[in-house]
Design an enzyme around this catalytic site. Structure first.
Site, PDB file in Angstrom:
ATOM      1  N   ASP A 233       0.863  -1.188   0.000  1.00 10.14           N
ATOM      2  CA  ASP A 233       0.000   0.000   0.000  1.00 10.14           C
ATOM      3  C   ASP A 233       0.894   1.230   0.000  1.00 10.14           C
ATOM      4  O   ASP A 233       2.098   1.138   0.275  1.00 10.14           O
ATOM      5  CB  ASP A 233      -0.876  -0.017   1.267  1.00 10.14           C
ATOM      6  N   SER A 234       0.292   2.384  -0.241  1.00  6.53           N
ATOM      7  CA  SER A 234       1.038   3.639  -0.200  1.00  6.53           C
ATOM      8  C   SER A 234       1.519   3.955   1.214  1.00  6.53           C
ATOM      9  O   SER A 234       2.429   4.759   1.383  1.00  6.53           O
ATOM     10  CB  SER A 234       0.142   4.770  -0.696  1.00  6.53           C
TER      11      SER A 234
ATOM     12  N   TYR B 258      -0.417   8.612  -2.175  1.00 12.34           N
ATOM     13  CA  TYR B 258      -0.395   8.388  -3.616  1.00 12.34           C
ATOM     14  C   TYR B 258      -1.627   9.053  -4.266  1.00 12.34           C
ATOM     15  O   TYR B 258      -1.608   9.340  -5.457  1.00 12.34           O
ATOM     16  CB  TYR B 258      -0.452   6.891  -3.942  1.00 12.34           C
ATOM     17  N   GLY B 259      -2.677   9.218  -3.480  1.00 11.42           N
ATOM     18  CA  GLY B 259      -3.972   9.673  -4.019  1.00 11.42           C
ATOM     19  C   GLY B 259      -3.910  10.925  -4.877  1.00 11.42           C
ATOM     20  O   GLY B 259      -4.511  10.972  -5.950  1.00 11.42           O
TER      21      GLY B 259
ATOM     22  N   CYS C  31      -3.750  -0.885  -2.063  1.00  7.81           N
ATOM     23  CA  CYS C  31      -4.007   0.530  -2.328  1.00  7.81           C
ATOM     24  C   CYS C  31      -4.968   0.679  -3.510  1.00  7.81           C
ATOM     25  O   CYS C  31      -4.707   0.185  -4.607  1.00  7.81           O
ATOM     26  CB  CYS C  31      -2.682   1.217  -2.649  1.00  7.81           C
ATOM     27  N   ASN C  32      -6.068   1.393  -3.259  1.00  6.65           N
ATOM     28  CA  ASN C  32      -7.063   1.598  -4.325  1.00  6.65           C
ATOM     29  C   ASN C  32      -6.491   2.441  -5.455  1.00  6.65           C
ATOM     30  O   ASN C  32      -6.787   2.214  -6.621  1.00  6.65           O
ATOM     31  CB  ASN C  32      -8.299   2.292  -3.761  1.00  6.65           C
ATOM     32  N   THR C  33      -5.654   3.420  -5.105  1.00 11.43           N
ATOM     33  CA  THR C  33      -5.090   4.300  -6.132  1.00 11.43           C
ATOM     34  C   THR C  33      -4.181   3.490  -7.059  1.00 11.43           C
ATOM     35  O   THR C  33      -4.272   3.610  -8.281  1.00 11.43           O
ATOM     36  CB  THR C  33      -4.311   5.461  -5.468  1.00 11.43           C
TER      37      THR C  33
ATOM     38  N   GLU D   8      -6.503   8.858   9.901  1.00  8.47           N
ATOM     39  CA  GLU D   8      -5.203   8.677  10.576  1.00  8.47           C
ATOM     40  C   GLU D   8      -5.189   9.378  11.928  1.00  8.47           C
ATOM     41  O   GLU D   8      -4.544   8.918  12.873  1.00  8.47           O
ATOM     42  CB  GLU D   8      -4.065   9.162   9.666  1.00  8.47           C
TER      43      GLU D   8
ATOM     44  N   CYS E  80     -11.195   3.311  -0.771  1.00  7.69           N
ATOM     45  CA  CYS E  80      -9.915   3.788  -0.242  1.00  7.69           C
ATOM     46  C   CYS E  80      -9.640   3.016   1.039  1.00  7.69           C
ATOM     47  O   CYS E  80     -10.560   2.749   1.824  1.00  7.69           O
ATOM     48  CB  CYS E  80     -10.007   5.289   0.053  1.00  7.69           C
ATOM     49  N   THR E  81      -8.366   2.671   1.227  1.00  7.92           N
ATOM     50  CA  THR E  81      -7.979   1.852   2.383  1.00  7.92           C
ATOM     51  C   THR E  81      -8.419   2.450   3.722  1.00  7.92           C
ATOM     52  O   THR E  81      -8.678   1.715   4.682  1.00  7.92           O
ATOM     53  CB  THR E  81      -6.449   1.726   2.424  1.00  7.92           C
ATOM     54  N   HIS E  82      -8.480   3.790   3.778  1.00  4.30           N
ATOM     55  CA  HIS E  82      -8.759   4.459   5.056  1.00  4.30           C
ATOM     56  C   HIS E  82     -10.249   4.530   5.421  1.00  4.30           C
ATOM     57  O   HIS E  82     -10.582   4.713   6.587  1.00  4.30           O
ATOM     58  CB  HIS E  82      -8.237   5.892   5.021  1.00  4.30           C
TER      59      HIS E  82
HETATM   60  N1  DGL Z   1      -3.988   3.883   0.224  1.00  3.33           N
HETATM   61  C1  DGL Z   1      -4.586   4.931  -0.571  1.00  3.33           C
HETATM   62  C2  DGL Z   1      -5.770   4.364  -1.348  1.00  3.33           C
HETATM   63  O1  DGL Z   1      -6.390   3.392  -0.962  1.00  3.33           O
HETATM   64  C3  DGL Z   1      -5.011   6.108   0.299  1.00  3.33           C
HETATM   65  C4  DGL Z   1      -3.873   6.935   0.834  1.00  3.33           C
HETATM   66  C5  DGL Z   1      -3.084   7.634  -0.248  1.00  3.33           C
HETATM   67  O2  DGL Z   1      -3.573   8.621  -0.844  1.00  3.33           O
HETATM   68  O3  DGL Z   1      -1.986   7.188  -0.511  1.00  3.33           O
HETATM   69  O4  DGL Z   1      -6.094   4.882  -2.385  1.00  3.33           O
END
Ligand code: DGL
Length: 286
Positions: free
Chosen positions: A29-30, A61-62, A92-94, A171, A203-205
């Site tokens: 993940d990012s 990464y978003g 990571c979704n991005t 976070e 998104c992971t969060h």
């Molecule tokens: N992990 C990223 C996602 O799921 C979210 C955090 C980021 O922007 O890196 O897209």
């Protein structure tokens, strides 16, 4: 046990590919958010060894361009490949939105992203064929979820909304916080007006803020956690490809990051739902 022909063929099968089965699943993940996906994997596949890499030095990464995300994703993949993983989960979704092919090019093992499993679960859940998708700017701009949903069912209406402020709020752990309530309403009220019945947490969060997100809608909304859907997909692939770890031993979970930021353990615990144990700095990044 060898009196049972089914058990015997299973054992002889696993002997020939024994080492392969014991190898860890690699997850990247990012940053810290992918721990929500690790949590889902640990719940569904408690005997699988896992190795997690979070690119905490370069998160987020978003908001970054697809080109940059692809470059980072290639390096993240190489790290997991060096650790001899049997399957890679792109938490990571991005990255899953804009760089899945790069990950596939950099590895010989099966690669599972979060977009298609999340989309599949949403199509199963929706009754009104009206689905909302929320994610980072990169994920929403890529239209990856929209394309996946439309491919599964062209008659589905998709309404997308980037929610970048949800990442720092998750976070910070601002779950029962007025600021999060206000921001969630601001982002999500237009989706409520469109009368969606299913919302993909792309998104992971976002699963961390599930309570706040749900409170903007009425009780009939279904929230899709792409991490849960991905863990279910990983289970299917492990079974299909005869890659399950049959040892029954306690799983070994390793955590690597490109930088160990302040409060990593504390924030990570909230995302993983339990203490992380040792977190190592990954070699070869900085
Ligand atoms: N992990 C990223 C996602 O799921 C979210 C955090 C980021 O922007 O890196 O897209």
């Amino acid at each position: 046990m060898f009196d049972n022909p089914i058990a015997f063929s299973y054992i002889s099968n696993t002997m020939t590919i024994k080492n392969k089965n014991l190898k860890p699943i690699g997850v990247f993940d990012s940053g810290i958010g992918g721990l929500t996906v690790v949590r889902a994997l640990m719940q569904r596949l408690p005997h699988e060894n896992l190795i997690y890499f979070g690119d905490t030095a370069r998160v987020p990464y978003g908001p970054k361009s697809p080109q940059v995300v692809r470059e980072y994703a290639a390096q993240d993949t190489d790290f997991l490949v060096k650790h001899d993983v049997k399957l890679i989960v792109v938490a990571c979704n991005t990255v899953s939105s804009v760089a899945l092919e790069i990950v596939q090019k950099h590895s010989k093992v099966p690669v599972v992203g979060v977009i298609v499993p999340g989309a599949k679960a949403a199509v199963v859940a929706t009754k009104k064929k009206s689905i909302g998708v929320i994610g980072t700017i990169g994920t929403i701009n890529s239209k990856a979820y929209t394309n996946a949903l439309k491919q599964l069912d062209p008659s589905i209406v998709v309404i997308s909304q980037p929610c970048p402020l949800f990442v720092p709020l998750a976070e910070e752990g601002w779950i029962d916080h007025k600021a999060t309530e206000i921001i969630a309403r601001e982002y999500l009220f237009p989706l409520r007006l469109q009368k969606i019945d299913t919302l993909v947490l792309g998104c992971t969060h976002y699963p961390i803020l599930g309570k706040n997100i749900r409170s903007v809608f009425d009780d009939n909304i279904t929230l899709i956690d792409s991490g849960d859907a991905t863990a279910a997909e990983v289970e299917i692939i492990l079974n299909e490809q005869n890659l399950c770890n049959p040892s029954g031993m306690k799983a070994n979970i390793q955590f690597y990051v490109s930088d160990i930021p302040y409060r990593f353990a504390e924030v990570g615990e909230r995302f993983l739902g339990q203490k992380l144990g040792r977190v190592r700095r990954a070699d070869g990044f900085f």
